[in-house]
Each structure stands twice: as C-alpha cells, then as structure tokens.
Design a protein around this motif. Sequence first.
Motif, PDB file in Angstrom:
ATOM      1  N   VAL A  73      -7.204 -10.897   5.014  1.00 34.92           N
ATOM      2  CA  VAL A  73      -6.728  -9.678   4.361  1.00 34.92           C
ATOM      3  C   VAL A  73      -6.801  -8.490   5.318  1.00 34.92           C
ATOM      4  O   VAL A  73      -5.882  -7.663   5.385  1.00 34.92           O
ATOM      5  CB  VAL A  73      -7.543  -9.399   3.082  1.00 34.92           C
ATOM      6  CG1 VAL A  73      -7.255  -8.002   2.547  1.00 34.92           C
ATOM      7  CG2 VAL A  73      -7.235 -10.442   2.010  1.00 34.92           C
ATOM      8  N   THR A  77     -12.774  -5.890  -1.468  1.00 36.33           N
ATOM      9  CA  THR A  77     -11.496  -5.240  -1.771  1.00 36.33           C
ATOM     10  C   THR A  77     -10.335  -6.233  -1.855  1.00 36.33           C
ATOM     11  O   THR A  77      -9.229  -5.829  -2.229  1.00 36.33           O
ATOM     12  CB  THR A  77     -11.158  -4.192  -0.695  1.00 36.33           C
ATOM     13  OG1 THR A  77     -11.014  -4.834   0.578  1.00 36.33           O
ATOM     14  CG2 THR A  77     -12.244  -3.129  -0.609  1.00 36.33           C
ATOM     15  N   ASP A  78     -10.568  -7.488  -1.541  1.00 38.32           N
ATOM     16  CA  ASP A  78      -9.493  -8.487  -1.620  1.00 38.32           C
ATOM     17  C   ASP A  78      -8.956  -8.573  -3.048  1.00 38.32           C
ATOM     18  O   ASP A  78      -9.734  -8.702  -4.008  1.00 38.32           O
ATOM     19  CB  ASP A  78     -10.008  -9.873  -1.213  1.00 38.32           C
ATOM     20  CG  ASP A  78     -10.287  -9.981   0.283  1.00 38.32           C
ATOM     21  OD1 ASP A  78     -10.441  -8.927   0.918  1.00 38.32           O
ATOM     22  OD2 ASP A  78     -10.371 -11.117   0.785  1.00 38.32           O
ATOM     23  N   GLY A  79      -7.649  -8.488  -3.203  1.00 36.28           N
ATOM     24  CA  GLY A  79      -7.023  -8.695  -4.498  1.00 36.28           C
ATOM     25  C   GLY A  79      -7.281  -7.611  -5.518  1.00 36.28           C
ATOM     26  O   GLY A  79      -7.060  -7.820  -6.716  1.00 36.28           O
ATOM     27  N   ARG A  80      -7.732  -6.432  -5.073  1.00 39.10           N
ATOM     28  CA  ARG A  80      -8.023  -5.344  -6.004  1.00 39.10           C
ATOM     29  C   ARG A  80      -7.211  -4.111  -5.616  1.00 39.10           C
ATOM     30  O   ARG A  80      -6.935  -3.875  -4.438  1.00 39.10           O
ATOM     31  CB  ARG A  80      -9.512  -5.001  -5.991  1.00 39.10           C
ATOM     32  CG  ARG A  80     -10.426  -6.187  -6.295  1.00 39.10           C
ATOM     33  CD  ARG A  80     -11.861  -5.744  -6.399  1.00 39.10           C
ATOM     34  NE  ARG A  80     -12.063  -4.858  -7.535  1.00 39.10           N
ATOM     35  CZ  ARG A  80     -13.148  -4.094  -7.710  1.00 39.10           C
ATOM     36  NH1 ARG A  80     -14.099  -4.074  -6.793  1.00 39.10           N
ATOM     37  NH2 ARG A  80     -13.265  -3.328  -8.769  1.00 39.10           N
ATOM     38  N   THR A  81      -6.858  -3.305  -6.606  1.00 38.68           N
ATOM     39  CA  THR A  81      -6.102  -2.086  -6.324  1.00 38.68           C
ATOM     40  C   THR A  81      -7.048  -0.970  -5.917  1.00 38.68           C
ATOM     41  O   THR A  81      -8.225  -0.950  -6.324  1.00 38.68           O
ATOM     42  CB  THR A  81      -5.300  -1.632  -7.553  1.00 38.68           C
ATOM     43  OG1 THR A  81      -6.224  -1.178  -8.559  1.00 38.68           O
ATOM     44  CG2 THR A  81      -4.440  -2.768  -8.091  1.00 38.68           C
TER      45      THR A  81
END
Length: 361
Positions: free
Chosen positions: A302, A343-347
């Motif tokens: 990421v 923070t992976d996959g989060r807004t």
Amino acid sequence: MLHELTLEGHGVRLVPLAVEHAEALARFVDDRVWAGMTSATPRGVAALRDVVGTALSTPGRYAFAVLADGEVVGSTSFYDVDLTMGRLEIGHTYYDPRVWGTHVNPACKLLLMSHAYGTWDVARVAYRVEARNARSIAAVTKLGARPEGRLRGHRVAADGTRQDSLYFSVLADEWPDVRARLEARLAGDRADGARTSVLLIGGRSGAGKSTVASAVHDLLVARDLPHAVVEGDALDLAHPAPWEHGVAAANLADVWRRYRSLGHRRLVYTNTVSVLQADLLAAAVGDRPHVTSVLLTASDGVARERLRRREQGESYDAHVTRSDAAAGRLEAAAGDDVHRMATDGRTPAEIATEVVALAGW
C-alpha cells in the motif's frame, strides 16, 4: 567553588549544590538526561558525588541544585563568571524527565538571568550547546537568546569524538524582552486550562500523514474548533539540511507562539518521526502540553502504491528505500504510549474521526 547564593520564585528554588544532593540526582540521571555533556553518563550515587565534586572545585562556577515542591529535580550553574568583564555563561543544566516541558526550566532561567543582570549588572549572558543536542538548541532558542556562531571541533564528546559548539547570547539591552517572554510563558503555564493539546501524526512515507492531517483539519473546521496544522517537514526544508541546528524545533516554537497569541490551543503536527520526538516537540511548544502520539502504519504494498501516485523514477526508488527503513525504525522505537493505527483499506475521514477522538477533541 563554594557559594551561599540561593534564588527562589516561580515555583522553583535554586540552592547551592552539595554532595548531599547526589542521591536524589542519581535517581533520574541516565543517557537521555546526560545527552550533550562532555563526560560519560554518571551512573549511581558515587558517580554523581564525583560530578558534584567537580562542580564545586571549578573556579568561576556557581552550581545549584534545582528544587520543585521541595524535591530535587535537577541542577544548573553559572560558569565562566567574569564580573570584571561583565559576562558569564549558564549551563551544566540537566533535569528529571518528569519536569521536561514544565515551568521548571523557564523559571530557572528567569531567576538566573534576573540575578545576573539585576544584581551583578552583567552585560552578557551566554549559552553554549553541542551542535548535535537538538533539545538544548530548541530550549535556548525559545528563550530568545540569539545565535552567534559555531566553534568547530570545540569539544570532545563523551564518545571521544570532536564536536562543534553553538553559541547563543542575551545582551543587557535585550534582557527586558527576554524577561517578558519568560514571564509570559510562566503566566500561561499557571493557567492550566490554557495548556496546548498536541496531536502528533507520524509514520512512514506512504502511510497517509498529510492526507489524514488534512482530514482532521476538515473535521475540526466542521465542528468549529480552533486549531492549527503544521507540516514538520516544511519547518527545516532546506539545503544543506539544518537538522543539527534544531531549526525545526525553533521554528515550531516561533510559529506556535503566534498561533497561541491568537487563542489557539490545539496543534496538529505531522512528521515521519514526530512520535519519537514527543519530548523535544513538547519543549518547543511549551506550557506542559498534553500530547497524543499516533503512528500511522501501512503495508509495503500500500505504501508503494501511494508513493507511485506522486513520485517517479529515481525519486520513487529513493522514497521507497527511506519508507521501508522508517517503517522498521518506527515500529522498533515507538513506545507503548504511541497509538498505532493501520491505514490500509480505510478512508482518511474514518481515520481522522478516530484520531480526533484519541486526542479528546
């Protein structure tokens, strides 16, 4: 040099340093406290007795034990005192980490300089700092002392290497302004409700620090909460890099003083290693700030994907290398007081909401 000088006020008391203080000093002196000194870290009561003995046997030095609430919390000195020439230096200063960022250091400096100018009528007070000692550079700069220059190879550090010294000074006609700044800091420190609340956002390149800080800003604006966002990298973005001069911390102190004068009490600060420098940044901000440290994390894949959106070619490769190295260092060095947040996959908005809640805003 034995003396009978005692200074008291603003919540501290400076008394002549004595061998009896060694036991209390030994309870908190460690490598972190002793950083920037020319001698090896003294360990144990016997070693601190030797330190006290050296202080008392040095001509032209007035050594003090620093007391707060009746407890020994540090030591400081006048040294190289030459009243015939109207000059002296203040140094050999170290404190219990528990009082870093509190009223103790500004109170001590106010007492010492008030005596130097008011009683001894000196023309100049100087501060000498090892060029690598970012904490002390930030503290001296925050006093309002003016930088004078670098003495190359001026001292032998505890590790045996020759190091540069940086000189700062306050002249007699500058003292009224410096005194006013110190008094204002101490007045603000006594008003506990006016303390700064600092949110440190750290993390590797590609973790999303700037994006999350922007989302925090949007959230606080929506709630009409006064605050300021400072990108730490911009405070010393120069070539040659001036990190060894403590420019970032000194600039932060100046920037935040202006925001405080406008009534701001919430600071969002982003920098890769900010969560490892909480003590230094708190000292720069002043007023015993409440600090919340958040380490943003991202997987290698990421982080690379995010970096690829803004970097290309050799720049991308260099950023990836630094990002990977920073990730390992941060994970190893960040303490239990640092909140880790993936923070992976989060807004950014989701993360901002959680971060603001951690800060209690």
